[in-house]
Write a protein that holds these residues in place. Sequence first.
Motif, PDB file in Angstrom:
ATOM      1  N   SER A  27      49.615  41.446  31.915  1.00 45.41           N
ATOM      2  CA  SER A  27      48.860  41.347  30.666  1.00 45.41           C
ATOM      3  C   SER A  27      47.749  40.307  30.764  1.00 45.41           C
ATOM      4  O   SER A  27      46.657  40.499  30.208  1.00 45.41           O
ATOM      5  N   VAL A  28      47.991  39.230  31.477  1.00 47.15           N
ATOM      6  CA  VAL A  28      46.976  38.190  31.650  1.00 47.15           C
ATOM      7  C   VAL A  28      45.824  38.714  32.505  1.00 47.15           C
ATOM      8  O   VAL A  28      44.641  38.503  32.176  1.00 47.15           O
ATOM      9  N   ILE A  29      46.138  39.419  33.578  1.00 48.95           N
ATOM     10  CA  ILE A  29      45.106  39.982  34.448  1.00 48.95           C
ATOM     11  C   ILE A  29      44.269  41.006  33.692  1.00 48.95           C
ATOM     12  O   ILE A  29      43.035  40.992  33.750  1.00 48.95           O
ATOM     13  N   VAL A  30      44.946  41.883  32.958  1.00 52.56           N
ATOM     14  CA  VAL A  30      44.230  42.901  32.181  1.00 52.56           C
ATOM     15  C   VAL A  30      43.369  42.245  31.109  1.00 52.56           C
ATOM     16  O   VAL A  30      42.206  42.615  30.901  1.00 52.56           O
ATOM     17  N   GLY A  31      43.912  41.240  30.430  1.00 49.35           N
ATOM     18  CA  GLY A  31      43.154  40.540  29.393  1.00 49.35           C
ATOM     19  C   GLY A  31      41.914  39.856  29.950  1.00 49.35           C
ATOM     20  O   GLY A  31      40.820  39.949  29.374  1.00 49.35           O
ATOM     21  N   CYS A  32      42.060  39.191  31.086  1.00 52.97           N
ATOM     22  CA  CYS A  32      40.904  38.533  31.714  1.00 52.97           C
ATOM     23  C   CYS A  32      39.867  39.554  32.168  1.00 52.97           C
ATOM     24  O   CYS A  32      38.660  39.347  31.987  1.00 52.97           O
ATOM     25  N   ALA A  33      40.326  40.659  32.735  1.00 56.55           N
ATOM     26  CA  ALA A  33      39.393  41.701  33.172  1.00 56.55           C
ATOM     27  C   ALA A  33      38.670  42.317  31.979  1.00 56.55           C
ATOM     28  O   ALA A  33      37.470  42.613  32.059  1.00 56.55           O
ATOM     29  N   LEU A  34      39.354  42.504  30.859  1.00 56.61           N
ATOM     30  CA  LEU A  34      38.713  43.042  29.665  1.00 56.61           C
ATOM     31  C   LEU A  34      37.659  42.085  29.119  1.00 56.61           C
ATOM     32  O   LEU A  34      36.575  42.515  28.707  1.00 56.61           O
ATOM     33  N   VAL A  35      37.951  40.809  29.154  1.00 52.79           N
ATOM     34  CA  VAL A  35      36.981  39.816  28.680  1.00 52.79           C
ATOM     35  C   VAL A  35      35.755  39.783  29.594  1.00 52.79           C
ATOM     36  O   VAL A  35      34.610  39.780  29.125  1.00 52.79           O
ATOM     37  N   VAL A  36      35.989  39.777  30.905  1.00 46.83           N
ATOM     38  CA  VAL A  36      34.879  39.748  31.859  1.00 46.83           C
ATOM     39  C   VAL A  36      34.041  41.020  31.757  1.00 46.83           C
ATOM     40  O   VAL A  36      32.802  40.974  31.708  1.00 46.83           O
ATOM     41  N   GLY A  37      34.693  42.179  31.705  1.00 46.20           N
ATOM     42  CA  GLY A  37      33.971  43.435  31.574  1.00 46.20           C
ATOM     43  C   GLY A  37      33.193  43.520  30.272  1.00 46.20           C
ATOM     44  O   GLY A  37      32.046  43.986  30.247  1.00 46.20           O
ATOM     45  N   SER A  38      33.792  43.066  29.199  1.00 50.39           N
ATOM     46  CA  SER A  38      33.100  43.060  27.904  1.00 50.39           C
ATOM     47  C   SER A  38      31.904  42.112  27.926  1.00 50.39           C
ATOM     48  O   SER A  38      30.860  42.413  27.332  1.00 50.39           O
ATOM     49  N   PHE A  39      32.048  40.983  28.604  1.00 49.14           N
ATOM     50  CA  PHE A  39      30.935  40.039  28.718  1.00 49.14           C
ATOM     51  C   PHE A  39      29.743  40.684  29.425  1.00 49.14           C
ATOM     52  O   PHE A  39      28.606  40.560  28.986  1.00 49.14           O
ATOM     53  N   PHE A  40      30.005  41.380  30.529  1.00 54.38           N
ATOM     54  CA  PHE A  40      28.908  42.017  31.257  1.00 54.38           C
ATOM     55  C   PHE A  40      28.289  43.157  30.454  1.00 54.38           C
ATOM     56  O   PHE A  40      27.075  43.351  30.489  1.00 54.38           O
ATOM     57  N   CYS A  41      29.104  43.927  29.737  1.00 53.83           N
ATOM     58  CA  CYS A  41      28.553  44.983  28.879  1.00 53.83           C
ATOM     59  C   CYS A  41      27.713  44.384  27.759  1.00 53.83           C
ATOM     60  O   CYS A  41      26.648  44.907  27.410  1.00 53.83           O
ATOM     61  N   PHE A  42      28.161  43.278  27.192  1.00 55.43           N
ATOM     62  CA  PHE A  42      27.388  42.600  26.157  1.00 55.43           C
ATOM     63  C   PHE A  42      26.081  42.058  26.723  1.00 55.43           C
ATOM     64  O   PHE A  42      25.027  42.140  26.085  1.00 55.43           O
ATOM     65  N   THR A  43      26.150  41.520  27.931  1.00 54.08           N
ATOM     66  CA  THR A  43      24.939  41.022  28.585  1.00 54.08           C
ATOM     67  C   THR A  43      23.940  42.157  28.817  1.00 54.08           C
ATOM     68  O   THR A  43      22.733  41.977  28.621  1.00 54.08           O
ATOM     69  N   ALA A  44      24.435  43.317  29.208  1.00 56.92           N
ATOM     70  CA  ALA A  44      23.555  44.475  29.400  1.00 56.92           C
ATOM     71  C   ALA A  44      22.912  44.884  28.077  1.00 56.92           C
ATOM     72  O   ALA A  44      21.708  45.169  28.028  1.00 56.92           O
ATOM     73  N   ALA A  45      23.690  44.909  27.012  1.00 56.10           N
ATOM     74  CA  ALA A  45      23.145  45.275  25.708  1.00 56.10           C
ATOM     75  C   ALA A  45      22.133  44.244  25.228  1.00 56.10           C
ATOM     76  O   ALA A  45      21.086  44.604  24.657  1.00 56.10           O
ATOM     77  N   LEU A  46      22.403  42.985  25.460  1.00 55.57           N
ATOM     78  CA  LEU A  46      21.469  41.928  25.094  1.00 55.57           C
ATOM     79  C   LEU A  46      20.172  42.044  25.891  1.00 55.57           C
ATOM     80  O   LEU A  46      19.082  41.861  25.353  1.00 55.57           O
ATOM     81  N   GLY A  47      20.277  42.375  27.169  1.00 52.74           N
ATOM     82  CA  GLY A  47      19.098  42.576  27.995  1.00 52.74           C
ATOM     83  C   GLY A  47      18.258  43.747  27.509  1.00 52.74           C
ATOM     84  O   GLY A  47      17.031  43.687  27.520  1.00 52.74           O
ATOM     85  N   LEU A  48      18.916  44.808  27.067  1.00 53.14           N
ATOM     86  CA  LEU A  48      18.182  45.949  26.521  1.00 53.14           C
ATOM     87  C   LEU A  48      17.410  45.573  25.271  1.00 53.14           C
ATOM     88  O   LEU A  48      16.314  46.058  25.024  1.00 53.14           O
ATOM     89  N   ALA A  49      17.973  44.700  24.482  1.00 50.90           N
ATOM     90  CA  ALA A  49      17.330  44.318  23.224  1.00 50.90           C
ATOM     91  C   ALA A  49      16.237  43.265  23.414  1.00 50.90           C
ATOM     92  O   ALA A  49      15.265  43.247  22.658  1.00 50.90           O
ATOM     93  N   ARG A  50      16.364  42.413  24.419  1.00 49.71           N
ATOM     94  CA  ARG A  50      15.464  41.269  24.504  1.00 49.71           C
ATOM     95  C   ARG A  50      14.393  41.337  25.577  1.00 49.71           C
ATOM     96  O   ARG A  50      13.378  40.659  25.464  1.00 49.71           O
TER      97      ARG A  50
END
Length: 112
Positions: free
Chosen positions: A3-26
């Motif tokens: 659960s810890v590994i999955v949780g960390c991977a979800l946070v890291v993956g979400s961070f990169f997806c958010f960064t991509a969305a932010l890059g598209l907007a800015r």
Amino acid sequence: MTSVIVGCALVVGSFFCFTAALGLARFKDVYMRMHAASKAGTLGSGVLLLALAVHAGELDVVTRAIAGVIFFMLTAPVSAHLLARAAYIVGYKPCDATVIDELAEAQDGKKQ
């Protein structure tokens, strides 16, 4: 522990997806936006699929998730490159923040 590994991977993956969305907007032009979407978006999606594979633990789900990661890694950078080249050929010029324009230099070399 899983659960810890999955949780960390979800946070890291979400961070990169958010960064991509932010890059598209800015970002200023189509080339910078495409770079953000192809690089960060591909990495974020891949990490999220790997988190799914670890969480599921079933062979068929793991196989499909890994196939999805490989598919993303092979197709996203190539398609982004082709779209950027097509945009350049059609006439979308890079913004003023772009320092080196190798395509313009290559075309100038062919004309001489």
